[in-house]
Motif scaffolding. Structure first.
Motif, short mmCIF file in Angstrom:
data_model
loop_
_atom_site.label_atom_id
_atom_site.label_comp_id
_atom_site.label_asym_id
_atom_site.label_seq_id
_atom_site.Cartn_x
_atom_site.Cartn_y
_atom_site.Cartn_z
N THR A 182 3.15 14.82 -6.04
CA THR A 182 2.17 13.78 -6.36
C THR A 182 1.53 13.25 -5.09
O THR A 182 0.32 13.00 -5.04
N ALA A 183 2.32 13.08 -4.04
CA ALA A 183 1.82 12.54 -2.78
C ALA A 183 0.74 13.41 -2.16
O ALA A 183 -0.19 12.90 -1.51
N VAL A 184 0.81 14.72 -2.36
CA VAL A 184 -0.19 15.62 -1.75
C VAL A 184 -1.31 15.97 -2.72
O VAL A 184 -2.17 16.79 -2.42
N GLY A 185 -1.29 15.36 -3.92
CA GLY A 185 -2.43 15.52 -4.81
C GLY A 185 -2.22 16.36 -6.04
O GLY A 185 -3.14 16.52 -6.84
N ASP A 186 -1.02 16.94 -6.21
CA ASP A 186 -0.77 17.73 -7.40
C ASP A 186 -0.67 16.82 -8.63
O ASP A 186 -0.20 15.68 -8.53
N ALA A 187 -1.10 17.33 -9.77
CA ALA A 187 -0.88 16.63 -11.04
C ALA A 187 0.43 17.18 -11.62
O ALA A 187 0.52 18.35 -11.94
N VAL A 188 1.44 16.34 -11.73
CA VAL A 188 2.78 16.78 -12.11
C VAL A 188 3.15 16.22 -13.48
O VAL A 188 3.13 15.00 -13.69
N PHE A 189 3.47 17.12 -14.40
CA PHE A 189 3.84 16.69 -15.74
C PHE A 189 5.10 17.41 -16.20
O PHE A 189 5.32 18.58 -15.85
N THR A 249 0.80 -1.23 0.00
CA THR A 249 0.00 0.00 0.00
C THR A 249 0.83 1.28 0.00
O THR A 249 0.80 2.06 0.94
N PRO A 250 1.62 1.50 -1.06
CA PRO A 250 2.37 2.76 -1.15
C PRO A 250 1.43 3.93 -1.39
O PRO A 250 0.29 3.75 -1.83
N GLN A 251 1.89 5.14 -1.08
CA GLN A 251 1.12 6.34 -1.39
C GLN A 251 1.37 6.77 -2.83
O GLN A 251 0.47 7.29 -3.49
N VAL A 252 2.62 6.57 -3.28
CA VAL A 252 2.99 6.93 -4.65
C VAL A 252 3.71 5.75 -5.30
O VAL A 252 4.61 5.17 -4.69
N VAL A 253 3.30 5.42 -6.53
CA VAL A 253 4.01 4.42 -7.32
C VAL A 253 4.72 5.16 -8.45
O VAL A 253 4.08 5.83 -9.25
N VAL A 254 6.05 5.07 -8.47
CA VAL A 254 6.85 5.63 -9.57
C VAL A 254 6.98 4.52 -10.60
O VAL A 254 7.65 3.51 -10.35
N LEU A 255 6.34 4.70 -11.75
CA LEU A 255 6.10 3.58 -12.67
C LEU A 255 6.64 3.82 -14.06
O LEU A 255 6.30 4.82 -14.71
N ASP A 256 7.47 2.89 -14.53
CA ASP A 256 7.88 2.89 -15.94
C ASP A 256 6.76 2.24 -16.75
O ASP A 256 6.02 1.38 -16.26
#
Length: 226
Positions: A126-133, A55-62
């Motif tokens: 990302t963890a606090v809800g921002d959409a980061v691009f 149950t991670p908060q953020v998944v950094v995914l390729d």
């Protein structure tokens, strides 16, 4: 459900990449910056299993993974726990890849050419809800949402829930692509207050993340106001 990050509790992160050296380097950078790397995975099936277990908060995914492709991993992980936020970290900047990732539930998309500090900032946001691009990709996503919003709505579309004036004001700025910090500065509010307004709005609209919220706001035409 996934816990929200707090000041005294490091962000729980999972790193998914099929290249061991890259996966280890990203994990090391995150850990050295004080984030809690709870799991890593090198293929799609393993990623889904470990995400459900840790149950991670953020998944950094390729995206380019053996077995299940990254977009399908994202879809399954978010379907299991909508509180998980997925930040894609990919070598591909192809528009189709970006849009597929977002439609699968990713809340951010960063190119692997990003520097260490840019990655760390992206994970924290990302963890606090921002959409980061990555610069240039946010406009692509907003453009796609606007295109979808122009399509005819279903005849039986339900009535929109009632938002407060402040929630609507915050939603308009979210639709314009502003970060929580920028919204707080614009409205002279605290960062936490903006987050609370967004969370309340998500609950009322039965949405799961900021990307879905941006799409809803654009469908309502809120990005054209102010």
């Amino acid at each position: 459900m996934t816990d929200q990050p707090t000041a005294d509790r490091p962000v729980r992160v999972m790193v998914v990449d099929d290249h061991p050296m890259w996966r280890d380097a990203v994990s090391r950078d995150l850990a050295e910056a004080g984030l809690d790397v709870v799991a890593t995975a090198g293929d799609g099936e393993e990623a889904v299993r470990r995400a459900r277990a840790c149950t991670p908060q953020v998944v950094v995914l390729d995206l380019n993974l053996p077995g299940l492709p990254g977009a399908e991993v994202c879809r399954q992980v978010v379907a299991h726990d909508p509180g998980v936020r997925v930040l894609v970290l990919s070598a591909s900047g192809e528009h189709q890849d970006v849009l597929e990732a977002v439609k699968s539930g990713a809340t951010g998309y960063l190119l692997k050419s990003a520097g260490r500090e840019e990655l760390l900032d992206a994970v924290r946001r990302t963890a606090v809800g921002d959409a980061v691009f990555t610069p240039g990709l946010a406009g692509l996503v907003l453009g796609e949402f606007r295109r979808l919003a122009a399509e005819p709505a279903p005849a039986s579309a339900p009535a929109a829930p009632q938002l407060t004036a402040r929630e609507t004001e915050v939603l308009r700025l979210v639709a314009k692509g502003l970060s929580y910090r920028q919204i707080a500065d614009r409205l002279v509010l605290s960062h936490r207050t903006v987050q609370n307004h967004v969370q309340n709005t998500l609950g009322k609209l039965q949405l799961h993340n900021r990307v879905e919220l941006v799409r809803y706001a654009i469908e309502q035409g809120l990005d054209d106001e102010i």
